[in-house]
Design an enzyme around this catalytic site. Structure first.
Site: not given
Length: 425
Positions: A62-63, A93, A277, A304, A308, A323
């Site tokens: 979800l960034r 991350n 990845n 996943d 971006h 991604g």
């Protein structure tokens, strides 16, 4: 109260005409015909479509915080709702990393303010995901984190993973692993094989993933930890996981839609929408993943979802981030390619998105019954739609599937009795 009429649910693989009465957050009644006469009942017409349990995605990005130019909790969960998901588990991350109780509480506050679906956050395994110092497992477990993972990077040393698994077993939480040995990736941007050689793009070999899984299943055996493998992509990984399960080791695994659908041969050239990845592997690997999913070696499907910004993905594959997005396309793509073509049953596909992930992580979601939360999605199995970036609710559209024509699109999604997505009429 709400009454969903003219729907169908799956019972032992068979579609049955069904109506569902919802009282507040929970299902009050499921029956072929419900006689509810009240002026305060809101009627929802399912139009003969499938009513499925809300999907559970144990692997999304979800960034937020720190990457809001890519996605936010609000936009990412709107995308999830459009895809039929009512529960998502975001990876750590972010910046800051949820590696302390304070950071987890800050993240939960953000979730409470803007999330459109249920969000169960992971905590990191190591501080700052740096791989050098463990987080406080006991405190974070008491805080109620979903599980522990350093997804985005693999835990590089056996000693660190061994220590992490001992702590995770102690607090009865899973270790969820992105498996990648950094000493074997060689700066790769796609799968190491014939196609990478043709394109002159550095490749990542299968062994970079499978070596770390082989290490970790032995550590899981030694510690008694529940070990879950993210986004399995190679035939060797499937073999290792299958053997571990036969040995009675508590290992579970997920696979993504893109690894089931695409191979290295689908990469058209230097196109970063095909960079993820782990990378798209050989067709032999893809076939092993399909076999592993069907025989129970791989337990569930997870997207996943990795958004971006457009300018990031416009770079060459060697420079662009890994991604692709997946929340809004996962079910329709797999329904179209596997169920409509007779390879899977509809029940199998629904289970991979619902009861299977819920069961392996001991979540009380992924099923529809009296008194359960009214988490559900209504899915049109018969109308073809084109995947268009302008329809996405995610902030990002980095996917190789733009332009695909698919069936099985959710038309409405409900969380705890409230509509969180409805297709525009």
């Amino acid at each position: 109260m709400k009454l969903i009429k003219n729907g169908k649910i799956l019972k032992n693989g068979i579609l049955k005409d069904t109506e569902i009465l919802i009282d507040g957050k929970r299902i009050k009644q499921i029956s072929s015909k419900i006689n509810a006469s009240s002026s305060n009942i809101e009627v929802i017409d399912a139009k003969g479509n499938l009513i499925a349990p809300g999907f559970v995605d144990v692997h999304v990005h979800l960034r937020e915080p720190g990457g809001e130019h890519k996605e936010t909790i609000e936009s990412g969960t709107k995308a999830a709702a459009r895809g039929g998901f009512t529960t998502v588990c975001p990876m750590p991350n972010t910046r800051p990393v949820p590696d302390t109780v304070e950071h987890v509480r800050e993240l939960r506050q953000r979730i409470s303010e803007t999330a459109q679906v249920r969000v169960l956050p992971y905590a990191a395994i190591t501080k700052r995901q740096a791989g050098t110092e463990l987080v406080d497992f006991e405190k974070l477990a008491l805080e109620g984190v979903f599980a522990f993972t350093d997804d985005g990077v693999g835990v590089q040393t056996a000693s660190m993973m061994y220590a992490a698994m001992k702590q995770a077993a102690k607090v009865k939480k899973p270790i969820v692993a992105h498996c990648e040995d950094n000493s074997l990736i060689y700066g790769g941007a796609m799968h190491k094989g014939k196609r990478s050689e043709e394109l002159g793009i550095p490749g990542i070999p299968n062994i970079a993933e499978s070596v770390q899984i082989a290490r970790d299943v032995l550590l899981a055996e030694a510690t008694g930890c529940h070990y879950h493998v993210c986004h399995v992509s190679t035939k060797e990984s499937v073999r290792v996981i299958r053997d571990a399960k036969k040995a009675g080791i508590h290992v579970t695994a997920e696979v993504t839609p893109h690894h089931l659908l695409l191979t290295e041969n689908d990469v058209p050239g230097d196109d970063s929408n095909y960079k993820m990845n782990p990378p798209l592997r050989s067709n032999e690997d893809r076939e092993a993943l399909l076999e592993g999913l069907l025989d129970g070696t791989i337990d569930c499907i997870a997207t996943d979802h990795a958004p971006h910004a457009k300018e990031e993905k416009e770079q060459p594959m060697t420079k662009a981030p890994f991604g692709i997005v997946g929340s809004e396309t996962a079910f329709p793509l797999l329904y179209t390619h596997f169920v409509r073509r007779g390879n899977w049953s509809l029940q199998q596909l629904v289970d991979y998105f619902t009861i299977k992930p819920a069961t392996i992580f001991n979540l009380n979601y992924g099923k529809l019954h009296k008194d359960s939360y009214a988490d559900l999605t209504i899915i049109d199995l018969n109308t073809e739609k084109e995947i268009k970036s302008e329809d996405f609710l995610s902030k990002a559209d980095n996917t190789p599937f733009i332009g695909e024509k698919v069936y099985g699109n959710p038309t409405l999604t409900m969380l705890k009795g409230e509509v969180v997505f409805e297709e525009e009429k």
